[in-house]
Design an enzyme around this catalytic site. Structure first.
Site, short mmCIF file in Angstrom:
data_model
loop_
_atom_site.label_atom_id
_atom_site.label_comp_id
_atom_site.label_asym_id
_atom_site.label_seq_id
_atom_site.Cartn_x
_atom_site.Cartn_y
_atom_site.Cartn_z
N HIS A 139 -3.65 27.35 -30.25
CA HIS A 139 -2.74 28.35 -30.82
C HIS A 139 -1.54 28.59 -29.90
CE1 HIS A 139 -1.21 31.89 -32.72
NE2 HIS A 139 -1.72 32.75 -31.86
N HIS B 51 -2.73 35.63 -24.37
CA HIS B 51 -2.63 34.34 -25.04
C HIS B 51 -2.37 33.22 -24.04
CE1 HIS B 51 -2.15 36.83 -28.67
NE2 HIS B 51 -2.42 35.73 -29.36
N HIS C 11 -9.71 37.69 -36.94
CA HIS C 11 -9.53 36.24 -36.82
C HIS C 11 -9.78 35.74 -35.40
CE1 HIS C 11 -5.47 37.78 -35.80
NE2 HIS C 11 -5.34 36.68 -35.06
N ASP D 37 -8.74 32.95 -32.34
CA ASP D 37 -7.67 32.14 -31.75
C ASP D 37 -8.28 31.00 -30.95
OD1 ASP D 37 -5.70 33.75 -32.74
OD2 ASP D 37 -5.08 34.59 -30.82
N HIS E 61 -4.14 33.35 -38.94
CA HIS E 61 -4.24 34.49 -38.02
C HIS E 61 -4.06 35.81 -38.77
CE1 HIS E 61 -4.31 31.77 -34.55
NE2 HIS E 61 -3.56 31.01 -35.33
N TRP F 184 -13.79 33.14 -60.38
CA TRP F 184 -13.40 32.69 -59.06
C TRP F 184 -11.92 32.96 -58.81
CZ3 TRP F 184 -13.89 26.57 -59.07
CH2 TRP F 184 -13.30 26.06 -60.22
#
Length: 257
Positions: A79, A207, A73, A75, A69, A61
């Site tokens: 954010h 954004h 990914h 958002d 981010h 492991w």
């Protein structure tokens, strides 16, 4: 046969194909670079804990670390400052139904090949709709640029004045939100905004407007050239991080053959 049994059968027979829209998390995968006075996004890191050895004789492991981010990914509204007060604005609070939905793909690959700073405008969207029909309400809209075929330095495409990559104009993203009420917006580039998005008003309009409206973003997508303009289903479930503003994730699309 009910609808879920039918879907399972169609996947098993290949009538429905699963397309992986996700880049492999790798320490060399580029992350967004902000001006040096700001905090920076951490790249993916993986440390071996044991590998069937004295540290753990029957198991292997790793410990991993990264920004929320990094890589392909998600958002969440929280954010961005415009979405900081949006109800259910973090990844652990978003209703799970939001992670599965219809998608449309606006093909901007020819424009992006000719111009690194290609812009998704209302006119581009209307031209796409004239051919494929009106974007359905509550759809995911993905901007195909084939940018995901780049790697290394050409992916960020940094110059003296910063990164250069395609993205939506303020009017383009507002059209998708205000006129089409989309669920979210996704790109193949390192952000939902154009590389030079800081120079728009407001800065980074994708954004600002997306998250202020409680909408979602997807970045660093891949294989959008394998998707049809309409008719596919998107599955994009982020990690359930308490108060998380985003998350790396595995993005999949279901496509009829």
């Amino acid at each position: 046969m009910n609808s879920l049994e039918s879907l399972t059968s169609d996947i098993a027979t290949g009538a429905v194909r699963i397309v992986d829209l996700t880049h492999t998390l790798d320490p060399d995968f580029p992350v967004i670079i902000l001006p040096p006075e700001f905090g920076q996004c951490a790249r993916f890191r993986m440390e071996e804990v044991s590998a069937y050895d004295h540290r753990g004789p029957a198991w292997k492991w790793h410990n991993i670390s990264m920004s929320e981010h990094t890589g392909t990914h998600f958002d969440a509204p929280s954010h961005w400052i415009s979405g900081r007060d949006v109800p259910n604005g973090s990844v652990d609070e978003i209703p799970v139904e939001a992670f599965v939905g219809a998608l449309v793909v606006i093909d901007c690959s020819a424009g992006a090949a000719a111009d690194d700073d290609y812009e998704l405008t209302p006119d581009v969207i209307r031209a796409w709709e004239a051919e494929h029909g009106k974007i359905p309400e509550d759809s995911w809209v993905l901007m195909r640029t084939d940018w995901s075929k780049r790697s290394g330095e050409p992916y960020l495409n940094m110059r003296e004045d910063g990164p250069h990559s395609p993205g939506p104009t303020p009017d383009g993203i507002r059209f998708l939100i205000d006129e089409r009420n989309i669920r979210g917006f996704g790109t193949e580039t390192v952000g939902t905004d154009a590389g030079q998005g800081a120079h728009y008003v407001p800065p980074y309009p994708a954004h600002y407007f997306l998250h202020g409206a409680g909408k979602y973003g997807l970045q660093c997508l891949a294989n959008l050239d394998q998707l049809p303009p309409t008719g596919a289903i998107l599955m994009a479930a982020p990690l359930k991080i308490k108060n998380g503003t985003g998350s790396p994730l595995r993005v999949l699309a279901m496509v009829n053959r």
